[in-house]
Enzyme design. Structure first.
Site: not given
Ligand SMILES: NC(=O)c1ccc[n+]([C@@H]2O[C@H](COP(=O)([O-])OP(=O)(O)OC[C@H]3O[C@@H](n4cnc5c(N)ncnc54)[C@H](OP(=O)(O)O)[C@@H]3O)[C@@H](O)[C@H]2O)c1
Length: 254
Positions: A145, A158, A162
């Protein structure tokens, strides 16, 4: 798809792929020809997501497990490699956030975020490497991130996780390159996903993102797909230990 960006015949595990960025990257990789194994904790959600891909003629399976269950991580990675006879790439993307002013943080919450966002990635990377090294090739990709590079208040665990991924990716990159593996980090900026619902619905934060990002908007999840295909394909063959920032220019904007 053929050529430089093809993932034809590749097998890839994408964690946290039931929705959001993981599903978007898995979709792009499947469109490039890969058989994608979608991970998340809920089998029913994963099945629906995989069926959605298969309905489009793409190749998708599921592996439901919690990435903070380290025994399950080892078991599932070995099972995927055994079932398909290969494991070409892992995108270690599952993650959560926890936002609180420092004095309201419970230590258990800090450890919970670290277990999912960092330690799970270490265990999965180790087990993926175990499957990849005998074949002399493999791509390990972490979702980091920009919060591992720059800072906002409240997201202490977080940001630690990261930033930790960035450091770990480098040690893995130098250790595993002689064995034919590469290790890189994709660092997304602000994407419109479920993780950020509280932020996209907060008019003040929404306005801040739009003002700070030179592109004047949040990113859509599918805008991350190309980075994953690049790092997993022949196009990214000399990328190693890199932090690939995908943030619309937000972090370089003074
Ligand atoms: N969105 C952003 O702006 C952003 C920016 C920088 C980095 N990121 C990173 O990108 C990644 C995905 O984020 P997102 O925005 O797509 O979030 P999201 O929509 O909340 O999706 C998170 C995913 O992770 C799964 N998950 C959560 N806890 C888990 C666990 N303990 N074991 C297995 N699966 C798990 C969830 O599925 P279930 O809940 O069904 O298990 C879901 O598929 C994360 O690492 C986040 O830190 C996101």
């Amino acid at each position: 798809m053929s050529g430089l960006f093809s993932l034809q015949d590749h097998v890839a595990l994408i964690t946290g792929a039931s929705r959001g960025l993981g599903l978007a990257m898995a979709t792009a990789m499947a469109e490039a020809g890969a058989l994608v194994v979608l991970n998340g904790r809920d089998a029913a959600t994963l099945t629906a997501a995989a069926e959605g891909l298969r309905a489009r003629g793409l190749k998708a399976g599921i592996a439901a497990f919690d990435v903070s269950d380290f025994d399950a991580c080892a078991r599932e990675v070995a099972a995927i490699a055994a079932r398909h006879g290969r494991l070409d790439a892992v995108v270690l993307n599952a993650g959560i956030n926890h936002r609180k002013p420092l004095l309201e943080w419970e230590t258990e919450d800090f450890l919970r975020v670290l277990n999912i966002n960092l330690t799970g990635c270490f265990v999965l990377a180790r087990e993926a490497a175990r499957a990849m090294i005998p074949r002399g090739s493999g791509r390990i990709i972490f979702t980091g991130s920009i919060m591992g590079i720059v800072a906002r208040p409240t997201v202490h665990a977080y940001a630690a996780a990261k930033a930790g991924l960035g450091g770990m990716a480098k040690t893995l990159a130098v250790e595993l390159a002689p064995k034919g593996l590469t290790v890189n980090v994709i660092c997304p900026g602000f994407f419109d996903t479920e993780m950020n619902t509280a932020l996209t619905q907060n008019p003040e934060f929404d306005a801040w993102v739009k003002q700070r990002c030179p592109m004047g908007r949040w990113a859509q999840p599918e805008e991350l797909g190309g980075a994953a295909v690049f790092l997993a394909s022949r196009a990214g063959s000399y990328m190693n230990g890199h932090m690939l920032v995908v943030d619309g220019g937000l972090t370089i904007n003074m």
